[in-house]
Design a protein around this motif. Structure first.
Motif, PDB file in Angstrom:
ATOM      1  N   VAL A  35      -6.252  -1.930  -8.731  1.00 44.55           N
ATOM      2  CA  VAL A  35      -5.218  -1.144  -7.641  1.00 44.55           C
ATOM      3  C   VAL A  35      -6.743  -0.448  -7.135  1.00 44.55           C
ATOM      4  O   VAL A  35      -7.732  -0.523  -7.798  1.00 44.55           O
ATOM      5  CB  VAL A  35      -4.756  -0.076  -8.276  1.00 44.55           C
ATOM      6  CG1 VAL A  35      -4.107   1.133  -7.240  1.00 44.55           C
ATOM      7  CG2 VAL A  35      -3.476  -0.602  -8.988  1.00 44.55           C
TER       8      VAL A  35
ATOM      9  N   TYR B 219       0.680  -1.245   0.505  1.00 43.24           N
ATOM     10  CA  TYR B 219       0.084   0.061   0.035  1.00 43.24           C
ATOM     11  C   TYR B 219       0.565   1.150   0.108  1.00 43.24           C
ATOM     12  O   TYR B 219       1.895   0.976   0.496  1.00 43.24           O
ATOM     13  CB  TYR B 219      -1.322   0.427   0.833  1.00 43.24           C
ATOM     14  CG  TYR B 219      -0.558  -0.102   2.578  1.00 43.24           C
ATOM     15  CD1 TYR B 219      -0.210   1.604   3.302  1.00 43.24           C
ATOM     16  CD2 TYR B 219       0.427  -0.169   3.911  1.00 43.24           C
ATOM     17  CE1 TYR B 219       0.469   1.847   4.320  1.00 43.24           C
ATOM     18  CE2 TYR B 219       0.815  -0.610   4.423  1.00 43.24           C
ATOM     19  CZ  TYR B 219       0.979   0.951   4.556  1.00 43.24           C
ATOM     20  OH  TYR B 219       1.568   0.991   6.311  1.00 43.24           O
ATOM     21  N   ARG B 220       0.268   2.792  -0.318  1.00 46.00           N
ATOM     22  CA  ARG B 220       1.182   3.572  -0.318  1.00 46.00           C
ATOM     23  C   ARG B 220      -0.040   4.525   0.499  1.00 46.00           C
ATOM     24  O   ARG B 220      -1.323   4.719   0.662  1.00 46.00           O
ATOM     25  CB  ARG B 220       0.931   4.003  -1.683  1.00 46.00           C
ATOM     26  CG  ARG B 220       2.683   3.384  -2.314  1.00 46.00           C
ATOM     27  CD  ARG B 220       1.866   3.569  -3.804  1.00 46.00           C
ATOM     28  NE  ARG B 220       1.378   3.163  -4.397  1.00 46.00           N
ATOM     29  CZ  ARG B 220       0.791   1.783  -4.639  1.00 46.00           C
ATOM     30  NH1 ARG B 220       1.605   0.624  -4.445  1.00 46.00           N
ATOM     31  NH2 ARG B 220      -0.128   1.856  -5.233  1.00 46.00           N
TER      32      ARG B 220
ATOM     33  N   THR C 283     -14.209  -2.425   1.330  1.00 42.40           N
ATOM     34  CA  THR C 283     -12.942  -1.037   2.601  1.00 42.40           C
ATOM     35  C   THR C 283     -13.763  -1.020   3.442  1.00 42.40           C
ATOM     36  O   THR C 283     -14.922  -1.966   4.153  1.00 42.40           O
ATOM     37  CB  THR C 283     -12.921   0.603   1.729  1.00 42.40           C
ATOM     38  OG1 THR C 283     -14.658   0.246   0.947  1.00 42.40           O
ATOM     39  CG2 THR C 283     -12.755   0.275   0.257  1.00 42.40           C
TER      40      THR C 283
ATOM     41  N   ASP D 243     -10.129   7.487  -0.497  1.00 43.64           N
ATOM     42  CA  ASP D 243      -9.923   8.979  -0.182  1.00 43.64           C
ATOM     43  C   ASP D 243     -10.398   9.221   0.852  1.00 43.64           C
ATOM     44  O   ASP D 243     -12.752   8.749   1.289  1.00 43.64           O
ATOM     45  CB  ASP D 243      -9.469   9.595  -1.219  1.00 43.64           C
ATOM     46  CG  ASP D 243      -8.820   9.466  -2.342  1.00 43.64           C
ATOM     47  OD1 ASP D 243      -7.458   9.123  -2.109  1.00 43.64           O
ATOM     48  OD2 ASP D 243      -8.654   9.777  -3.436  1.00 43.64           O
TER      49      ASP D 243
ATOM     50  N   LYS E 183      -8.497   2.213  -4.121  1.00 43.53           N
ATOM     51  CA  LYS E 183      -8.143   3.340  -3.974  1.00 43.53           C
ATOM     52  C   LYS E 183      -9.114   3.916  -2.617  1.00 43.53           C
ATOM     53  O   LYS E 183     -10.400   3.312  -2.851  1.00 43.53           O
ATOM     54  CB  LYS E 183      -8.401   4.738  -5.018  1.00 43.53           C
ATOM     55  CG  LYS E 183      -7.255   4.240  -6.127  1.00 43.53           C
ATOM     56  CD  LYS E 183      -6.895   5.574  -6.960  1.00 43.53           C
ATOM     57  CE  LYS E 183      -5.354   4.807  -8.227  1.00 43.53           C
ATOM     58  NZ  LYS E 183      -5.877   6.000  -8.767  1.00 43.53           N
TER      59      LYS E 183
ATOM     60  N   GLU F 189      -5.157   9.737   1.513  1.00 46.16           N
ATOM     61  CA  GLU F 189      -5.235   9.027  -0.087  1.00 46.16           C
ATOM     62  C   GLU F 189      -5.133   7.816   0.412  1.00 46.16           C
ATOM     63  O   GLU F 189      -3.028   7.873   0.963  1.00 46.16           O
ATOM     64  CB  GLU F 189      -4.713  10.245  -0.538  1.00 46.16           C
ATOM     65  CG  GLU F 189      -5.072  11.509  -0.752  1.00 46.16           C
ATOM     66  CD  GLU F 189      -4.517  12.308  -1.817  1.00 46.16           C
ATOM     67  OE1 GLU F 189      -5.053  13.059  -2.056  1.00 46.16           O
ATOM     68  OE2 GLU F 189      -2.700  12.855  -2.089  1.00 46.16           O
ATOM     69  N   LYS F 190      -5.040   6.635  -0.018  1.00 50.49           N
ATOM     70  CA  LYS F 190      -4.604   5.388   0.324  1.00 50.49           C
ATOM     71  C   LYS F 190      -4.966   4.189  -1.331  1.00 50.49           C
ATOM     72  O   LYS F 190      -5.842   4.465  -1.795  1.00 50.49           O
ATOM     73  CB  LYS F 190      -5.475   4.376   1.218  1.00 50.49           C
ATOM     74  CG  LYS F 190      -5.132   5.635   2.679  1.00 50.49           C
ATOM     75  CD  LYS F 190      -5.631   4.246   3.973  1.00 50.49           C
ATOM     76  CE  LYS F 190      -5.603   5.493   5.114  1.00 50.49           C
ATOM     77  NZ  LYS F 190      -5.845   4.476   6.144  1.00 50.49           N
ATOM     78  N   GLU F 191      -3.911   4.285  -1.380  1.00 51.78           N
ATOM     79  CA  GLU F 191      -3.841   2.751  -2.940  1.00 51.78           C
ATOM     80  C   GLU F 191      -3.217   1.426  -2.439  1.00 51.78           C
ATOM     81  O   GLU F 191      -2.135   1.449  -1.169  1.00 51.78           O
ATOM     82  CB  GLU F 191      -3.264   3.655  -3.843  1.00 51.78           C
ATOM     83  CG  GLU F 191      -3.542   4.454  -4.580  1.00 51.78           C
ATOM     84  CD  GLU F 191      -2.259   5.485  -5.786  1.00 51.78           C
ATOM     85  OE1 GLU F 191      -1.296   4.544  -5.702  1.00 51.78           O
ATOM     86  OE2 GLU F 191      -2.972   5.801  -5.969  1.00 51.78           O
ATOM     87  N   GLN F 192      -3.867   0.609  -2.557  1.00 48.00           N
ATOM     88  CA  GLN F 192      -2.763  -0.500  -2.170  1.00 48.00           C
ATOM     89  C   GLN F 192      -3.123  -1.980  -3.499  1.00 48.00           C
ATOM     90  O   GLN F 192      -4.379  -1.117  -4.407  1.00 48.00           O
ATOM     91  CB  GLN F 192      -4.378  -0.644  -0.728  1.00 48.00           C
ATOM     92  CG  GLN F 192      -3.495  -2.914  -1.170  1.00 48.00           C
ATOM     93  CD  GLN F 192      -4.948  -3.552   0.011  1.00 48.00           C
ATOM     94  OE1 GLN F 192      -4.582  -2.739   1.975  1.00 48.00           O
ATOM     95  NE2 GLN F 192      -5.349  -3.977   0.000  1.00 48.00           N
ATOM     96  N   ASP F 193      -2.103  -2.259  -3.749  1.00 49.68           N
ATOM     97  CA  ASP F 193      -2.142  -3.515  -5.343  1.00 49.68           C
ATOM     98  C   ASP F 193      -3.066  -4.257  -4.640  1.00 49.68           C
ATOM     99  O   ASP F 193      -3.170  -4.870  -4.139  1.00 49.68           O
ATOM    100  CB  ASP F 193      -0.564  -3.524  -5.123  1.00 49.68           C
ATOM    101  CG  ASP F 193       0.365  -3.103  -5.610  1.00 49.68           C
ATOM    102  OD1 ASP F 193      -0.439  -1.200  -6.169  1.00 49.68           O
ATOM    103  OD2 ASP F 193       0.789  -2.125  -5.992  1.00 49.68           O
TER     104      ASP F 193
END
Length: 270
Positions: free
Chosen positions: A84, A22-23, A140, A88, A86, A53-57
């Motif tokens: 991906v 994740y980022r 989520t 937010d 996302k 703001e979140k991203e996860q592969d």
């Protein structure tokens, strides 16, 4: 390569592997303002704006799958993400309250305060769905909020050799984040909760280099409008039920003790 002296192949059916690369980018701006209403009464107001703001592969999982030679494809490429996700979040929180410092005859210094605060914890993205069960849980989860009310006092007396502090508080959680095991995956969920507490603290310095302390805390915590199963005591101590394990797929279930006894009796009778 193999593991454990070659007895177990990597990415084999002996493993459950779940990856969530994740980022996260979190940005916030906050500040507090103070205003002296009188010489002994102070007003405080604080505000904070937070943006997450979140991203996860999405990386396919391995769950009781046949042994394969790396890097063969199994439930998708084991290393290359297939998508991906996302999420937010943007929330404004803060605190407001009063500090009062009255002059009283039986203390050296006294502070009485009351505050309301609103806290925030960003939501997020759950791990990949279990293999073979793509909708086991929501992908989520929502942010967590707490409305915190606190009333307290701090006092020093006996020529500043003793102090007595006390506070009562009530925390009202909206969307409290908890984790739950679903198909061997730890997923996050939102529930409501309430905490009520009392804390007392006493300090005494009877002589130089001596400090005696006493603390008391009372806390009542309760999850609201939800129920769960204790996985270590699935029958909740009720003798009318029996917990069984399916040795073929390692799942657990709860059945009627009377029904279980009937089945055992039928087996014994041939």
């Amino acid at each position: 390569a193999t593991l454990f002296d070659g007895t177990v192949a990597p990415n084999s059916g002996n493993y459950f592997r779940s990856l969530s690369p994740y980022r996260l980018t979190s940005t916030a701006i906050f500040g507090e303002a103070y205003y002296d209403i009188t010489d002994t009464l102070k007003f405080t107001l604080g505000l904070r704006n937070t943006k997450d703001e979140k991203e996860q592969d999405v990386v396919p999982t391995y769950l009781f799958t046949p042994t394969v030679a790396y890097p063969a494809i199994q439930n998708g490429d084991p290393l290359t993400p297939i998508g991906v996700l996302k999420a937010d979040f943007n929330e404004t929180t803060g605190r407001i309250g009063l500090d009062w410092s009255p002059e009283v005859s039986f203390t050296n210094d006294t502070l009485i305060y009351g505050f309301y605060s609103k806290g925030y914890k960003g939501g997020g993205i759950n791990p990949p769905q279990p293999a073979g069960n793509p909708n086991a849980f929501p992908q989520t989860f929502e942010p967590e909020f707490v409305n915190a009310y606190e009333l307290g006092t701090k006092n020093t007396f006996a020529n500043n050799t003793q102090s007595l502090n006390a506070t009562v508080f009530f925390y009202d959680y909206e969307g409290y984040q908890i984790s739950q095991i679903v198909n061997r995956t730890a997923a996050n969920f939102n529930v409501n909760a309430e905490l009520t507490g009392l804390e007392l603290e006493y300090l005494w310095t009877p002589a130089d280099n001596w400090l005696l302390t006493a603390n008391l805390g009372l806390l009542n915590a309760e999850l609201k409008d939800t129920a769960s199963v204790d996985v270590l005591d699935r029958t909740d101590g009720n003798p009318d039920f029996v917990a069984l394990k399916n040795a073929e797929n390692y799942t657990n279930c709860v059945v009627s003790a009377q029904g279980y006894a009937t089945v055992l009796g039928a087996i014994a009778a041939g």
